[in-house]
Scaffold this active site. Sequence first.
Site, mmCIF file in Angstrom:
data_model
loop_
_atom_site.group_PDB
_atom_site.id
_atom_site.type_symbol
_atom_site.label_atom_id
_atom_site.label_comp_id
_atom_site.label_asym_id
_atom_site.label_seq_id
_atom_site.Cartn_x
_atom_site.Cartn_y
_atom_site.Cartn_z
ATOM 1 N N HIS A 256 0.817 -1.229 0.000
ATOM 2 C CA HIS A 256 0.000 0.000 0.000
ATOM 3 C C HIS A 256 0.850 1.278 0.000
ATOM 4 O O HIS A 256 0.757 2.075 -0.940
ATOM 5 C CB HIS A 256 -1.003 -0.038 1.153
ATOM 6 C CG HIS A 256 -1.644 1.282 1.447
ATOM 7 N ND1 HIS A 256 -2.491 1.909 0.566
ATOM 8 C CD2 HIS A 256 -1.523 2.113 2.516
ATOM 9 C CE1 HIS A 256 -2.879 3.067 1.086
ATOM 10 N NE2 HIS A 256 -2.301 3.212 2.267
ATOM 11 N N HIS B 237 3.861 6.771 5.507
ATOM 12 C CA HIS B 237 2.662 7.454 5.988
ATOM 13 C C HIS B 237 1.801 6.657 6.960
ATOM 14 O O HIS B 237 1.068 7.231 7.741
ATOM 15 C CB HIS B 237 1.822 7.975 4.815
ATOM 16 C CG HIS B 237 0.909 6.964 4.193
ATOM 17 N ND1 HIS B 237 1.288 6.172 3.141
ATOM 18 C CD2 HIS B 237 -0.364 6.603 4.493
ATOM 19 C CE1 HIS B 237 0.282 5.373 2.810
ATOM 20 N NE2 HIS B 237 -0.740 5.615 3.610
ATOM 21 N N GLU C 64 0.685 5.247 12.672
ATOM 22 C CA GLU C 64 -0.659 4.804 13.026
ATOM 23 C C GLU C 64 -0.743 3.284 13.159
ATOM 24 O O GLU C 64 -1.412 2.784 14.044
ATOM 25 C CB GLU C 64 -1.644 5.313 11.961
ATOM 26 C CG GLU C 64 -3.099 5.188 12.329
ATOM 27 C CD GLU C 64 -3.526 6.090 13.486
ATOM 28 O OE1 GLU C 64 -2.695 6.858 13.995
ATOM 29 O OE2 GLU C 64 -4.694 5.987 13.896
ATOM 30 N N ASP C 65 -0.069 2.558 12.285
ATOM 31 C CA ASP C 65 -0.313 1.111 12.207
ATOM 32 C C ASP C 65 0.826 0.214 12.661
ATOM 33 O O ASP C 65 0.686 -1.011 12.651
ATOM 34 C CB ASP C 65 -0.678 0.730 10.762
ATOM 35 C CG ASP C 65 -2.010 1.325 10.339
ATOM 36 O OD1 ASP C 65 -2.799 1.665 11.236
ATOM 37 O OD2 ASP C 65 -2.257 1.457 9.133
ATOM 38 N N ASP D 129 -3.031 8.419 -1.032
ATOM 39 C CA ASP D 129 -3.421 7.357 -0.104
ATOM 40 C C ASP D 129 -4.880 6.979 -0.353
ATOM 41 O O ASP D 129 -5.240 5.817 -0.497
ATOM 42 C CB ASP D 129 -3.224 7.888 1.328
ATOM 43 C CG ASP D 129 -3.715 6.931 2.393
ATOM 44 O OD1 ASP D 129 -3.445 5.723 2.274
ATOM 45 O OD2 ASP D 129 -4.368 7.411 3.350
ATOM 46 N N ASP E 91 -22.903 14.262 -26.253
ATOM 47 C CA ASP E 91 -21.477 14.618 -26.174
ATOM 48 C C ASP E 91 -20.770 13.846 -25.073
ATOM 49 O O ASP E 91 -20.336 14.374 -24.070
ATOM 50 C CB ASP E 91 -21.266 16.134 -26.024
ATOM 51 C CG ASP E 91 -22.029 16.702 -24.846
ATOM 52 O OD1 ASP E 91 -22.910 15.988 -24.318
ATOM 53 O OD2 ASP E 91 -21.746 17.832 -24.455
HETATM 54 MN MN MN Z 1 -2.622 4.597 3.966
#
Ligand code: MN
Length: 716
Positions: free
Chosen positions: A48, A72, A76-77, A139, A260
């Site tokens: 990712h 990034h 957080e993870d 992201d 169109d």
């Molecule tokens: Mn992410």
Amino acid sequence: MIRQFELVETVKAYEPGADEDGLNRAYVFAMKAHGSQTRASGDPYFSHPLEVAGILTRYKVDSATIITALLHDTIEDTSATAEDIRGMFGDEVARLVDGVTKLTRIEFQSDQAKQAENFRKFVLAMSEDIRVLLVKLADRLHNMRTLHFISKPEKRLRIANETMDIYAPLAERIGMQTMKAELEDLAFAEINPDARKSILRRLNFLRDKGEDVILRVIIELKDLLSEHGINAQVIGREKTPYSIWRKMQKKDVGFEQLSDIMAFRVVVDSVDDCYKTLGVAHSAYQVVPDRFKDYISTRKPNGYQSLHTGIFGPERQRIELQIRTHEMHEIAEGGFAAHWNYKQGGELKEGKQYRWLRDMLDILEHAAGPEEFLEHTKLEMFQDQVFCFTPRGDLINLPHGATPVDFAYAVHSEVGDRCVGSKINGRMMPLRSQLRNGDQVEIVTSKAQTPSPTWERFVVTGKARSRIRRFIRLQEREEYEKLGRSILQRVFKDEGYDLTDKGLSGILKKFAQPAVEDLCAQVGSGHITGRGVLEAVFPAVKSKNDEQNKNVVPISKARSKSGKVGKDGVSITGLIPGMAMHLAACCHPLPGDRIVGIVVTGKGITIHTIDCDILETFHDQPERWLDVAWDSDLASDIHQGRIHLSVSNTPGALGELSTIIAKSNGNISNLKIVNRAQDFFDILIDVEVKDVKHLTEVIAALRASPAVNSVDRARG
Ligand code: MN
């Protein structure tokens, strides 16, 4: 998955001075940090951030942004911390990663479409550096591309709505057309799959029937332009299902009439060629009315430039033409990243990273489109606002410096009036705290609470301020009315008359008051005297009094003898100091002190101790004097007494004083050294005490200390 050396080579191709070492280290760091984590698709999680970095290379962003993309999700993870990132990649990258992390934490709070504009502003405000927003958009794009792997339909829908309402418009705002179109179409596939499928079916049908119309149109347009000596690149494409859908909704037409569905871009070498191309197209084909727009002479606020027109083109197909130069094309596709790239000639020099941000703000500032300018442009515009959340996730937009009280009033006037406390991010915090971006604020309310005049000192919103003022005015009026009535009752009684509302009603005109309540309030606030009212109701009193006044005892004398106010004084009990009654700051009266009230015009009553020197000033104005007594309810309250000390200048003397005062159950609320000499110093101490007896005890205890030379109650 892109391999490490491929990524580095791609960045180096457009940024020769790229931080190769940083890119390599970020790649390895993120891969190790995410370890064996996997995505909903079953892919290793690291794929990712790598894809996000890959998306960003297409916009030719600087290496710090690519490094941020790789890192990034680590804070957080994974177990990585902001300090780890700072230590390994420096302040700039740490700041960018921190920015993206904050945005990631916020996106799960609410999905209410009506607040979309607020949310967009919020994201902009949080993205102090535009690169934070770029990483966040990339992201989101990758998450949208892999959205179908998420199993819960309601989660997919929420993410799709958020993308449609917040992120796609943001991409457009900073000029990233392709990013915006892809985000919208991916979101559309989730939100309205049936509509999208039917549009795709219809497109396929037209495509089959037309046997490659696009290709034939491209060839014909190219030939036509080269006949006129214009070197052009023609790109044909079908519009995305979502843009067709939106057009159908806007114009309220069915798919059959909407012809169109094809758009062609003619990319030429110069601005001059753009207008030439337009002339050629308009003379060779019939023009669709009202479709011409010149975004070259007047660019869009996001920097976009092109000529737009509609023609009945080759094969009588209705088509849309966008005519632009190569540079305009890059900007339209890549937004400001591309623009910056052009300005720098593709070369990023050391220390020039911020040029890019400045350039972008520059474009935004000089963009045309007056209404859009205000609403959509400068990032800095939102830096003077804070965006906070209710516990339910609603976003409240407040000016910088706002407090929980402002927040409470912004939620609802009632909530503001009743607020007693606030929890910021789960912790009890003072009502005067300044709120910060992203704070979650919970207001604690109580039915017994009313707005406090002290709030007025720290609130910053007009709504809070006006509600508080209005309340104070109302309360003040109520107190004045009550006080005025007491004064009148006493004055009337002293002269042997009864106070009746009927009597007062008869004289309202004389005092130009609309109602009895107003008249009482005017007496309470000192604008009208009690005697004046009595004499108006019973004119006979006046002549009798004039007679008596010849022998009236001067108040000052009456006071010095008995400590009581003379005949004109009015005795009031049962009133509690508040807005209409103030304790004088000169003598600090305490319960137990003998006191007197002085009516101050427009301010109600000021209470002084009977021996206060100030009272001399009023000795010839007997109508101002009120004999007042302490209300027994006050016994439980805390009052402020002031003492004056002369203390020997020895180590530990001040410490001893505070110990003595504390032992006497007094609490020092203020301490001021007024005069400091070699041997002694003079101090004023404000002590919270119950009453005058309590203060006397404190003074006696202090007097017993060898450090204290003298101690008195302070006056004036
Ligand atoms: Mn992410």
